[in-house]
Every structure is written in C-alpha cells, then in structure tokens.
Design an enzyme around this catalytic site. Structure first.
Site, short mmCIF file in Angstrom:
data_model
loop_
_atom_site.label_atom_id
_atom_site.label_comp_id
_atom_site.label_asym_id
_atom_site.label_seq_id
_atom_site.Cartn_x
_atom_site.Cartn_y
_atom_site.Cartn_z
N GLU A 77 0.83 -1.21 0.00
CA GLU A 77 0.00 0.00 0.00
C GLU A 77 0.87 1.25 0.00
O GLU A 77 1.87 1.34 0.71
CB GLU A 77 -0.92 0.02 1.22
CG GLU A 77 -1.80 1.28 1.28
CD GLU A 77 -2.90 1.19 2.29
OE1 GLU A 77 -3.78 0.32 2.10
OE2 GLU A 77 -2.89 1.96 3.27
N PRO B 98 -13.97 0.46 15.42
CA PRO B 98 -14.17 1.22 16.67
C PRO B 98 -15.55 1.84 16.80
O PRO B 98 -16.00 2.11 17.92
CB PRO B 98 -13.08 2.29 16.62
CG PRO B 98 -12.61 2.34 15.20
CD PRO B 98 -12.82 0.97 14.65
N ARG C 140 7.74 3.91 2.19
CA ARG C 140 9.14 3.62 2.45
C ARG C 140 9.46 2.21 1.97
O ARG C 140 8.58 1.37 1.83
CB ARG C 140 9.45 3.75 3.95
CG ARG C 140 9.20 5.15 4.49
CD ARG C 140 9.42 5.19 5.99
NE ARG C 140 9.01 6.47 6.56
CZ ARG C 140 8.91 6.69 7.86
NH1 ARG C 140 9.21 5.73 8.72
NH2 ARG C 140 8.52 7.87 8.31
#
Length: 642
Positions: free
Chosen positions: A56, A195, A318
């Site tokens: 991703e 949540p 990264r």
C-alpha cells in the site's frame, strides 16, 4: 487503510448500466497471467499453495514526491507484488488530474509502471453522482480494481451524506449496479472490530454484508499480534465469508509514524511493544530493526497456520523495512526473466500488445505516453507504422517522464561546466564504465537512460567504452544472442523451456565526419548490416528495403508460435528521432544558463550530429558492428579513394 463504519442498510439500484469492456479477438500473448483478473490471480495462487504479497502507498504532497514515488514503484515492483493499492485522501483532490492525486498516481502505476493496482475510493464528502463520475474516470484510465471504503469523517463525528453513501456496503452495491462485473472490489476488515461498531460480532455481520453485496476480497486493518488476525479469520469463515482475506501488516519504522498510525486507526499498542519502543524512541534505526523482527515473526506464525497465502504491507511509502521483511520471509522474488524484453503496461486495453520498436527500450514510459491514444496495439508482428500516429512528446515536465535525479545532481554527473565536445564524450564513457568522473561523481543516468545499465550491456562494456571515448555516443545497444535458454539471468525472457535470439544492435549520436566515413565503410558489408542515419532536420539515409521493420529479438517456446517482440522500424525511428534529439535540449542544455559555453556545446551537438542505428543481421556469427566502427576511424586517419 482508513476506518469505516458499517450498516445493513442499502441503497436500491435505480439503473443498471452494464459497462463491461467489449471483447476483441486476439491471438494468445506470451504471458497468460496478464490477462487474468486480480481475483482470479489470487485464486490461482491460493490453489497452487503459492505465497504472495501486496503493497500500500499513499499519494505524496509535492511534485517531487510524485517523482520519487514512481521510482519506488519501479524498485519495489521488481520484487513481484501481486498488486499495489493507492489510498484516497479527500483533502488532496484525489480524483483530479494533479500529479499528486490518488487517481493519477494509480493511473501511472498501471499504465507506466505495469503494476496491477487497486484504487481506494471513499464515500466521504461525495455525492452519488460525483462518485459515479470518478468511477467512470477510473475505468477510462484503465483501472480495474477498487477498494470501497466509507472513509474517515472530516470532523470528529461522521456526518450523513444526504446525496451520497454512508456505508461501504452501499458503495459496493452502487459499483456493481452501475458497472456490473467490470471492477474487482476489495473491502476492509477489522480484526479487533471497527471502533464505531456496536460489537465485534456486529462488525463481522456488516463485513459479511459487504461481501454479499459484491466484494471479491478483504484486506484487514493493521494489528499487533498474530493471534488477533487468526481468530478474526476463523470467525469470518464460521459465518460464511469465503473470499480471500489478506492480513494488513505494518512493520514499525519509527516512533512518530507508529503514534500517528495508531491514532488514525484507533488501536491500542500492546504493552509488551510499548516496553521495547519507549526506551529507544529516539533511535530510528533501532526501532526499525525491532519492527522488522516483530513483523517477520508475526508473518511467519500467520503463514504457518496454512490458512493464509497473501500478506498486505502498509509501506508508508518507504522501502527498506518492508523489503527486508519480505526477503527474510522468502517471498521477495526478483526474477530476472521478464515476460517480454520490454516493460509491460498493465492497462487492459494494451494486453494484446506484444511488439514494440527497440528505440524506446530505455524510455518505456515515454513510449506508453506517446501511444496511449492508439485504438489497436501490435500483436504478433509490427505492421505498417505509418498509419498510427505517435503522439507528440512536448510534456517533458510530466512527473513520470522526469529524471529521478534533481538538477544539482545532474550537473555533478554531466558537468557543471563543459569545455568541449570531448567533455560530453567523457560523460557517456563514465556512464558505461561506472567509474567516478574527474570530480569524483558516478554517472548513473543519461537523458536517454534514467536507470543503471541493463545487465546485458556488461557483455559489451569494453567495446562500448572504447567507442564512446571516440565520439560514438551510444544510447541503446544489445549483443547478438543465438539460442540462449529463456531462463538465462542476463538475456532471458518469456516462459521456461524456451530459447531466445537477438541480432546485435547499436544506436548512437555521432559527428557528420564520422557519418561520411561510416557510409563508405558500410558499402563493404552489403545486406549484412542494416542502417538508418538521420539528423535533427530529418535528412534520412537508410538501406532498409521498402522501409520494412526488422525483427531484432525473438523467442521459441514449447507449444507456441515464434514470438518476435522487438523490431527496428524505419518509420517509427523518425518519430523517435524527434524525441531523442529534443532530450539534448530539454534535459541537458537547459541545466545551463542561456548563451553559456556549456549550453552552446550541447546545442551544437543537437544541431550537427546524426542519430544512427545499425543492425548486424548475421546473429550466429561474431558481432561485426565493432569492426564497422573501428573502420570508421581507420578511414578517417587513412582516407583512400573509393
């Protein structure tokens, strides 16, 4: 991945517009997997017991960030991800044509980097009509995979979208209603429960509704313990969710990035992880190493369960941590064998394409850009290229065509001040040799080659250095190959069990006096050497019979017809020469001030040199092109009457 609340409510399908792609007849192409839908690729890998991974990325904020991200796509794509996905940020104008938008980043990954790509799309702050327009644009750009999400609320609480959708289930139903089966659809799963859900069990029921609405697979939110995911997976299977479920893996890479991601995902970091990280929170290297060890151990336990075949990694754009985890797991696979000798686009419209001119070998993104409006793509052989029009390439500023190196780095490599044409010869020679230039910098790219040398170039390294020193400025080359196995790590391509062949090829810029000598020398070689010589004004000298294309690579594979994917085509060479000459100015001369000696040297080369290509047709014999070039300088030193 962003959070989303779920509901069993659904919008009705007011109109079903079957937008399936029209079928077209074609002969089978070399790499059958390129024809498969993403969901079918997953199923095939699961059935075979194969392991895979996906990655991703998020759209960057700046144009330079976009250039760097596309470079990262190329680097991380080398490890063989099954797909990548690109997130959707409402604040970043995600559906626009900006180079930093989600839509354009995903489009670039598919079309110019050849990566199977999933585009996130959310309900947040969008009407039904707006979403529909975005979906049509995604289809037009060649995107075939979506991740349907509710999205994060703009404020603290979700505000109902009166003319839009409030739940991912509704978005999935809308996509299926408007586009039938065109898109493969992914949805989000929450191993600890969403949540905002009333309970874990309630959230599982809503996930089942998303799958029943038409979702093809699930990617989960991140988690910190393997037991969390394995329980979630079993619970999903127990209520009848049978589609692939990919665990979302987050290798911890830094203290602040962990805190930010945890805040967004509304998760709690386990105490045992906090106890390790807090004392080293200011040591990024130590945290990254710990995160790598933790991710490897978690992935190993998940995969040892036998229930998981694919892992999805949140990279944070990264490279180091994710690649190291994948290497340790043994699923980072840099297969040197390519499906074809050139980079393949993943756009569904181009999947019959299996022949290209060799001239764009080092600039595949440019070739794809210039041919994006073609209605038909070559299949089986290169036909009459005078009929399709290669688009103009005036948009050198486009981020996927820019050099990956900034101006200050290019000047260090190519010369902050050029003294003569010989200064340019030195730049080319240092690019081939890999040795530092006189100022101590390595030349890692040229305007025509933005990447390090291809492995097969090393087979000709000594000869290439020799001719570049003498002003034969090579920009493209290949050695002659006579029946090497298709699995050869240097020149191999295509399926296993085949053999590949190549004619020796050279393409270079050189001065007019060298061309005059070359034309005399070529008379001795007759039809063995095909040539085309052109200057910036279009003066064209060639011995190509009737301007017919000349196949310069081909392969023979079990149970298939001969494949000839690369040609030297005299007609398309005239389109390429415009680009090749323009790169002298657009990417080199413009580094210097106007009227400066350096700029004037590059301008002189642009105006007065010729672009030459040579093909040695007798591929079973020793490459004669080096002798041809040696003869040029012998002719210049010892001119004789012809």
């Amino acid at each position: 991945m962003v959070n989303e609340a779920q509901s069993s409510d659904a919008t009705s399908c007011s109109s079903a517009d079957n937008s399936k792609e029209s079928s077209r007849c074609s002969t089978p192409i070399l790499d059958a997997e390129r024809h498969e839908r993403l969901r079918d690729k997953m199923r095939r890998r699961i059935d075979s017991g194969d392991k895979w991974f996906s990655l991703e990325f998020f759209p960057p904020r700046t144009a330079n960030g976009a250039v760097n991200l596309i470079s990262r796509f190329d680097q991380m794509g080398a490890g063989g991800p099954l797909f990548i996905d690109v997130t959707w940020h409402p604040a970043g104008d995600p559906a626009s044509d900006k180079e930093t938008s989600s839509m354009i980043i995903a489009n670039t990954a598919v079309n110019f980097c050849g990566l199977e790509t999933v585009l996130h799309i959310t309900c947040c702050n969008q009407s039904k009509d707006e979403i529909t327009r975005h979906l049509h644009k995604a289809k037009r750009l060649g995107l075939k995979n979506l991740m349907a999400l509710r999205g994060d609320p703009a404020g603290e609480e979700w505000e109902e979208e009166k003319e839009g959708f409030n739940y991912a289930t509704d978005l999935v139903k809308h996509i299926r209603c408007e586009f039938d089966d065109y898109f493969d659809i992914c949805v989000a799963g929450y191993p600890k429960g969403h949540p905002d859900a009333e309970s874990y069990e309630d959230d599982l029921r809503h996930l089942k509704e998303k799958v029943d609405a038409g979702a093809d697979f699930i990617i989960t939110q991140l988690f910190f313990r393997p037991e969390t995911f394995l329980k979630f997976l079993k619970d999903c299977r127990a209520i009848g969710i049978t589609c692939p479920i990919l665990p979302g893996i987050f290798p911890i890479q830094g203290y602040h990035s962990l805190r930010q991601l945890v805040k967004l995902s509304k998760l709690e970091v386990p105490e045992e992880i906090k106890d390790v990280i807090e004392p080293i929170k200011d040591n990024d290297a130590a945290i990254r190493n710990y995160g790598i060890d933790l991710a490897v151990a978690m992935c190993q336990k998940i995969m040892e369960s036998g229930m998981v075949h694919g892992l999805h990694f949140y990279t944070l754009n990264r490279e180091v941590a994710t690649v190291e985890v994948l290497r340790r797991l043994g699923i980072w696979k840099e297969d040197p064998r390519r499906p074809l000798p050139w980079a393949v686009s993943a756009h569904p419209k181009r999947r019959v394409e299996d022949v290209r001119p060799i001239f764009w070998a080092s600039r595949p993104k440019s070739y794809i850009y210039r041919t994006q409006e073609w209605d038909e793509f070559p299949n089986g052989r290169w036909g009459n290229s005078s009929s399709p029009a290669f688009g103009e390439l005036k948009d050198y500023y486009l981020f996927y065509l820019k050099s990956k190196s900034p101006r200050e780095v290019l000047l260090k490599m190519w010369g902050e001040e050029l003294m003569s044409e010989e200064s340019v010869f030195e730049v080319f020679t240092h690019y081939i040799s890999g040795e530092p230039n006189r100022n101590g910098y390595k030349v890692t790219c040229l305007p025509w080659n933005d990447d390090p040398l291809a492995p097969e170039t090393n087979l000709m390294k000594d000869e290439l250095q020799k001719v570049n020193r003498r002003g034969i400025l090579t920009i493209n080359s290949q050695p002659n190959i006579n029946g090497r196995p298709s699995a050869d790590p240097v020149v191999g391509w295509g399926p296993s069990g085949g053999y590949v062949f190549q004619k020796a090829y050279l393409e270079f810029f050189t001065a007019s006096e060298n061309v005059s000598a070359l034309l005399k020398i070529l008379k001795k070689y007759g039809p063995r050497v095909n040539y085309q010589i052109v200057n910036v004004h279009g003066k064209n000298i060639t011995n190509a019979p009737d301007l017919q294309p000349n196949a310069v690579t081909w392969g023979i594979f079990p149970g298939r017809e001969i494949i000839q994917p690369t040609v030297v085509d005299p007609v398309s060479f005239m389109y390429w020469k415009d680009e090749a000459f323009a790169l002298w100015i657009e990417q080199w001369a413009k580094l210097y001030e106007e009227e400066s000696p350096s700029r004037m040297i590059i301008q002189y080369i642009h105006d007065n040199y010729y672009l030459v290509n040579l093909v040695d047709n007798d591929f079973p014999l020793e490459n004669c092109l080096w002798q041809v070039l040696d003869d040029i300088f012998e002719e210049l030193n010892c001119p004789t009457e012809q």
